[in-house]
Write an enzyme that holds these catalytic residues in place. Structure first.
Site, PDB file in Angstrom:
ATOM      1  N   GLU A 171       0.900  -0.942  -0.179  1.00 54.80           N
ATOM      2  CA  GLU A 171       0.168   0.072  -0.051  1.00 54.80           C
ATOM      3  C   GLU A 171       1.055   1.108   0.111  1.00 54.80           C
ATOM      4  OE1 GLU A 171      -2.570  -3.318   1.352  1.00 54.80           O
ATOM      5  OE2 GLU A 171      -0.679  -2.425   1.976  1.00 54.80           O
ATOM      6  N   HIS A 228     -10.259  -5.547  10.588  1.00 50.54           N
ATOM      7  CA  HIS A 228     -10.698  -5.259   9.127  1.00 50.54           C
ATOM      8  C   HIS A 228     -12.091  -4.616   9.334  1.00 50.54           C
ATOM      9  CE1 HIS A 228      -7.550  -8.148   8.278  1.00 50.54           C
ATOM     10  NE2 HIS A 228      -7.523  -7.848   6.902  1.00 50.54           N
TER      11      HIS A 228
END
Length: 343
Positions: free
Chosen positions: A60, A129
């Site tokens: 990322e 998450h």
């Protein structure tokens, strides 16, 4: 108007903008061959090819940084981060580079990029998450942060984000992807920084964003039917810039407010909204601002515990009823009673 899902609205808007502007390209993990973890980019690789739909390694920080560089050189990247939780890996690039470059270079370099990313609980994805950490980014000058709640807003705000010359964090709640609604056929972008009064009312203001903005409409409809309470719903839509005027105008009309949010109560978006109301509508308030938010815990995995941790329509209804009951008690109390003036 066309009826479509939130997911379809995003997909079709990306396709339309890529056709309109050859400088728009997509970059992220598994967005090409796999068509994205949530299928937002379905069909785009086949139409536009690998040059404009770029699959990346699981890195990322790296591909967000690459997108920033591309934006500085004139392209308009749309980054897909698989989940907002993974944005923490790219935090330095987002906060220290994307948000700062325009100011640090005296306006000589712009960063016209969008970072699309889903978040939110309710899907049994576990504590790492399922977070709503939009506050991390709404806190940072130099970024714009939007959180559409409906398919129509998903389209209009994505159009605005892609065409904006500043970096925009585009928040998508996982619970919204399959929701349906009417979407205008034209390509008119929304105004970033403008809230929407999605239901007019006179008794109390209910302020929310993203998933909870849809819950707020359910709450308003339920209370109108069961209690005759006329709830005004304000959908923030944009977290930075925040439309303080719409919030204040609504509370000045209704004289009380409840804020419904999916993030944690402590230091949450609702705290900023409550402070805004205190600054701009304090003399109009008939009761303290109430906040309804997620439990102060990492998101549980067990479905029953996850449901208990998330704010619900029932929680908001309770807060509204208690607020209005408090207003009624104060209104009915005699000014010269033995107990003194109403609080």
């Amino acid at each position: 108007m066309t009826i479509m899902t939130y997911r379809q609205a995003l997909n079709e808007t990306l396709r339309a903008e890529m056709r309109r502007d050859v400088d728009v390209f997509l970059i992220g993990e598994e967005i090409g061959v796999f068509e994205g973890s949530y299928k937002i980019t379905a069909g785009l690789l086949a139409e536009f090819g690998e040059k404009r739909v770029r699959d990346t390694p699981i890195a990322e920080e790296g591909f967000t940084g690459a997108a920033i560089g591309a934006a500085m050189l004139g392209l308009r990247p749309v980054v897909e981060l698989m989940t907002i939780n993974f944005s923490l890996i790219a935090l330095d690039q987002i906060v220290n580079h994307a948000a700062k470059i325009y100011g640090m270079f005296g306006g000589q370099a712009k960063v016209p990029m969008v970072i699309r990313t889903p978040g939110g609980g309710g899907q049994q994805l576990g504590a790492t998450h399922s977070q709503n950490i939009e506050l991390y980014y709404a806190f940072v000058p130099g970024l714009k942060v939007v959180a559409p709640s409906s398919p129509a807003d998903a389209k209009a705000l994505l159009l605005a984000a892609i065409r904006d010359d500043d970096p925009v964090l585009f928040l998508e709640n996982l619970a919204l992807y399959n929701t349906k609604g009417e979407v205008p056929d034209d390509d008119s972008p929304a105004e970033i920084g403008r809230a929407a009064v999605t239901r007019a009312g006179a008794d109390i203001t209910l302020i929310a964003y993203s998933r909870t903005a849809m819950v707020a409409l359910e709450v308003a409809a339920s209370l109108a039917e069961t209690d005759g309470i006329d709830v005004e719903v304000v959908d923030l839509r944009s977290l930075r810039p925040l439309d303080r005027d719409t919030i204040i105008d609504s509370v000045r009309k209704t004289h009380c407010a409840v804020v419904l949010e999916d993030d944690w109560l402590t230091y949450g978006i609702g705290a900023e909204v409550a402070a805004t109301i205190s600054d701009g509508a304090f003399d109009w308030l008939d009761a303290p601002v109430r906040r309804v938010a997620m439990a102060e815990v990492p998101m549980p995995y067990a479905k029953s515990l996850e449901t208990a941790a998330l704010p619900s329509a029932a929680d908001a209804i309770t807060a509204i009823r208690e607020t209005l009951a408090q207003v009624a008690r104060r209104t009915d109390a005699p000014l010269d009673s033995a107990e003194g003036r109403p609080e």
